[in-house]
Design an enzyme around this catalytic site. Sequence first.
Site, PDB file in Angstrom:
ATOM      1  CD  GLU A  17      -2.903   1.112   2.328  1.00  0.00           C
ATOM      2  OE1 GLU A  17      -3.587   0.071   2.384  1.00  0.00           O
ATOM      3  OE2 GLU A  17      -3.056   2.067   3.100  1.00  0.00           O
ATOM      4  CB  ALA A  51      -5.351   7.920   3.785  1.00  0.00           C
ATOM      5  CG  HIS A  78      -7.228   2.742  -0.982  1.00  0.00           C
ATOM      6  ND1 HIS A  78      -6.754   2.775   0.308  1.00  0.00           N
ATOM      7  CD2 HIS A  78      -6.563   1.720  -1.608  1.00  0.00           C
ATOM      8  CE1 HIS A  78      -5.847   1.812   0.461  1.00  0.00           C
ATOM      9  NE2 HIS A  78      -5.705   1.170  -0.687  1.00  0.00           N
ATOM     10  NE  ARG A 108     -16.747   6.159   8.114  1.00  0.00           N
ATOM     11  CZ  ARG A 108     -16.616   6.142   9.432  1.00  0.00           C
ATOM     12  NH1 ARG A 108     -17.608   5.693  10.178  1.00  0.00           N
ATOM     13  NH2 ARG A 108     -15.506   6.546  10.013  1.00  0.00           N
ATOM     14  CB  ALA A 124     -17.510   0.597   3.136  1.00  0.00           C
ATOM     15  CE  LYS A 164     -16.866  -2.824   5.082  1.00  0.00           C
ATOM     16  NZ  LYS A 164     -15.587  -2.259   5.562  1.00  0.00           N
TER      17      LYS A 164
HETATM   18  P1  FAD Z   1     -17.519   1.019   7.200  1.00  0.00           P
HETATM   19  O1  FAD Z   1     -17.476  -0.351   6.632  1.00  0.00           O
HETATM   20  O2  FAD Z   1     -18.647   1.885   6.765  1.00  0.00           O
HETATM   21  O3  FAD Z   1     -17.506   0.860   8.791  1.00  0.00           O
HETATM   22  C1  FAD Z   1     -17.405   1.994   9.651  1.00  0.00           C
HETATM   23  C2  FAD Z   1     -18.208   1.741  10.926  1.00  0.00           C
HETATM   24  O4  FAD Z   1     -19.600   1.650  10.608  1.00  0.00           O
HETATM   25  C3  FAD Z   1     -17.881   0.412  11.611  1.00  0.00           C
HETATM   26  O5  FAD Z   1     -18.010   0.589  12.985  1.00  0.00           O
HETATM   27  C4  FAD Z   1     -18.927  -0.540  11.090  1.00  0.00           C
HETATM   28  O6  FAD Z   1     -19.168  -1.605  11.989  1.00  0.00           O
HETATM   29  C5  FAD Z   1     -20.136   0.384  10.959  1.00  0.00           C
HETATM   30  N1  FAD Z   1     -21.018  -0.043   9.850  1.00  0.00           N
HETATM   31  C6  FAD Z   1     -20.631  -0.494   8.618  1.00  0.00           C
HETATM   32  N2  FAD Z   1     -21.706  -0.763   7.847  1.00  0.00           N
HETATM   33  C7  FAD Z   1     -22.794  -0.477   8.604  1.00  0.00           C
HETATM   34  C8  FAD Z   1     -24.186  -0.528   8.367  1.00  0.00           C
HETATM   35  N3  FAD Z   1     -24.664  -0.935   7.186  1.00  0.00           N
HETATM   36  N4  FAD Z   1     -25.032  -0.136   9.366  1.00  0.00           N
HETATM   37  C9  FAD Z   1     -24.549   0.292  10.563  1.00  0.00           C
HETATM   38  N5  FAD Z   1     -23.220   0.369  10.848  1.00  0.00           N
HETATM   39  C10 FAD Z   1     -22.373  -0.007   9.884  1.00  0.00           C
HETATM   40  N6  FAD Z   1      -9.406   5.951   4.738  1.00  0.00           N
HETATM   41  C11 FAD Z   1      -9.332   6.918   3.776  1.00  0.00           C
HETATM   42  O7  FAD Z   1      -9.901   8.009   3.958  1.00  0.00           O
HETATM   43  N7  FAD Z   1      -8.619   6.705   2.618  1.00  0.00           N
HETATM   44  C12 FAD Z   1      -7.992   5.540   2.360  1.00  0.00           C
HETATM   45  O8  FAD Z   1      -7.370   5.374   1.307  1.00  0.00           O
HETATM   46  C13 FAD Z   1      -8.069   4.499   3.336  1.00  0.00           C
HETATM   47  N8  FAD Z   1      -7.497   3.280   3.111  1.00  0.00           N
HETATM   48  C14 FAD Z   1      -7.698   2.268   4.018  1.00  0.00           C
HETATM   49  C15 FAD Z   1      -7.176   0.982   3.732  1.00  0.00           C
HETATM   50  C16 FAD Z   1      -7.377  -0.064   4.627  1.00  0.00           C
HETATM   51  C17 FAD Z   1      -6.843  -1.442   4.302  1.00  0.00           C
HETATM   52  C18 FAD Z   1      -8.092   0.156   5.855  1.00  0.00           C
HETATM   53  C19 FAD Z   1      -8.302  -0.961   6.837  1.00  0.00           C
HETATM   54  C20 FAD Z   1      -8.597   1.421   6.138  1.00  0.00           C
HETATM   55  C21 FAD Z   1      -8.405   2.486   5.234  1.00  0.00           C
HETATM   56  N9  FAD Z   1      -8.915   3.766   5.468  1.00  0.00           N
HETATM   57  C22 FAD Z   1      -8.808   4.755   4.532  1.00  0.00           C
HETATM   58  C23 FAD Z   1      -9.555   4.075   6.749  1.00  0.00           C
HETATM   59  C24 FAD Z   1     -11.096   3.903   6.713  1.00  0.00           C
HETATM   60  O9  FAD Z   1     -11.661   4.840   5.837  1.00  0.00           O
HETATM   61  C25 FAD Z   1     -11.587   4.135   8.139  1.00  0.00           C
HETATM   62  O10 FAD Z   1     -11.190   3.071   8.967  1.00  0.00           O
HETATM   63  C26 FAD Z   1     -13.067   4.415   8.279  1.00  0.00           C
HETATM   64  O11 FAD Z   1     -13.264   4.873   9.610  1.00  0.00           O
HETATM   65  C27 FAD Z   1     -13.971   3.210   8.048  1.00  0.00           C
HETATM   66  O12 FAD Z   1     -13.987   2.817   6.756  1.00  0.00           O
HETATM   67  P2  FAD Z   1     -14.749   1.463   6.316  1.00  0.00           P
HETATM   68  O13 FAD Z   1     -14.808   1.445   4.876  1.00  0.00           O
HETATM   69  O14 FAD Z   1     -14.221   0.284   7.019  1.00  0.00           O
HETATM   70  O15 FAD Z   1     -16.212   1.826   6.945  1.00  0.00           O
END
Ligand code: FAD
Length: 286
Positions: A17, A51, A78, A108, A124, A164
Amino acid sequence: MKLSEIYKKEGRVLSFEIFPPKHEEELNNIDATLEILCDLNPDYISVTFGAGGSSNNNKTIAIARKIKEQYHVEPVVHLTCLTYDKAEIDGFCRELEANGIENILALRGDRNPNIAPKGVFEHASELIEYIRPRTDFCIAGACYPEAHPESKDRVSDLRDLKKKVDAGAEVLLSQLFFDNQYFYDFVEGARIAGIDVPITPGIMPCLSATSIKRMVTTCGASLPPSFEKIIKRYEDNKEALFDAGMYYAISQIIDLLTSGCDGIHLYTMNNPVVAGRICDGIKNII
Ligand code: FAD
């Protein structure tokens, strides 16, 4: 090539990454960085997007295209959704397609107190639901071995992760962690919950005590006593901390691979020396 195909190959999948550099002069060095990283023969390289809540997204797609066309390595872009509406997401998708990108990591996105969410995509899974029927991308999602910091508990974290995957995520890339047991327990829980896509562990080597402490605060990863001992002992000795951090990451990876993980996602922090040291340490193993 799509991630779903890459994960069908024999042997383990190695991925890196990187993030788009913030400053112009660093951007000029991206070729040198990519050249070394691509020489290490990763199966794919993912490029972050906004990010840390940053709005520095314009270079993500350009760098991904370079990775594909100039270095012939598969890129993963991403894509975050919290601060975009449907028309903006459509725009990104068209741009990605026009640039030959086949894989996205749908997220997200980190919250940024200075950029208000649009209120269109909250999670997400909603982004994946929206993109899946409209495009042909292979979609990956993020997962959290110690649960996402906003999740009420591990059960609800896994329930949301299942949404997801049900929406169309075909691969999961994990948040960094320093204690492999969290990853093993998480994968076991995910399998019981019916999540059957590849789950790739994300490993971040320790470069400095400050950066690790910042990451731990941001993402909530816990530090096992053996790792805390390293930081405490070498906090003021940069070179020793670097050596010990590399050794720790390599040991973590060996344990993951010997326990049956089908790949490793390395957070390179755009540092080819780090990626080189790690790859050298596992070259006959991965
Ligand atoms: P989600 O899957 O939406 O989850 C966020 C929270 O909401 C969790 O607590 C989950 O349990 C809850 N949730 C999910 N779906 C639902 C639903 N349907 N109903 C109710 N609650 C729900 N961030 C950036 O800005 N840019 C990047 O490039 C980036 N790259 C990343 C790469 C990796 C490998 C990882 C692990 C993280 C990365 N992040 C990045 C960080 C990420 O955006 C944050 O961790 C963010 O807070 C959550 O993103 P997510 O897509 O996991 O969110």
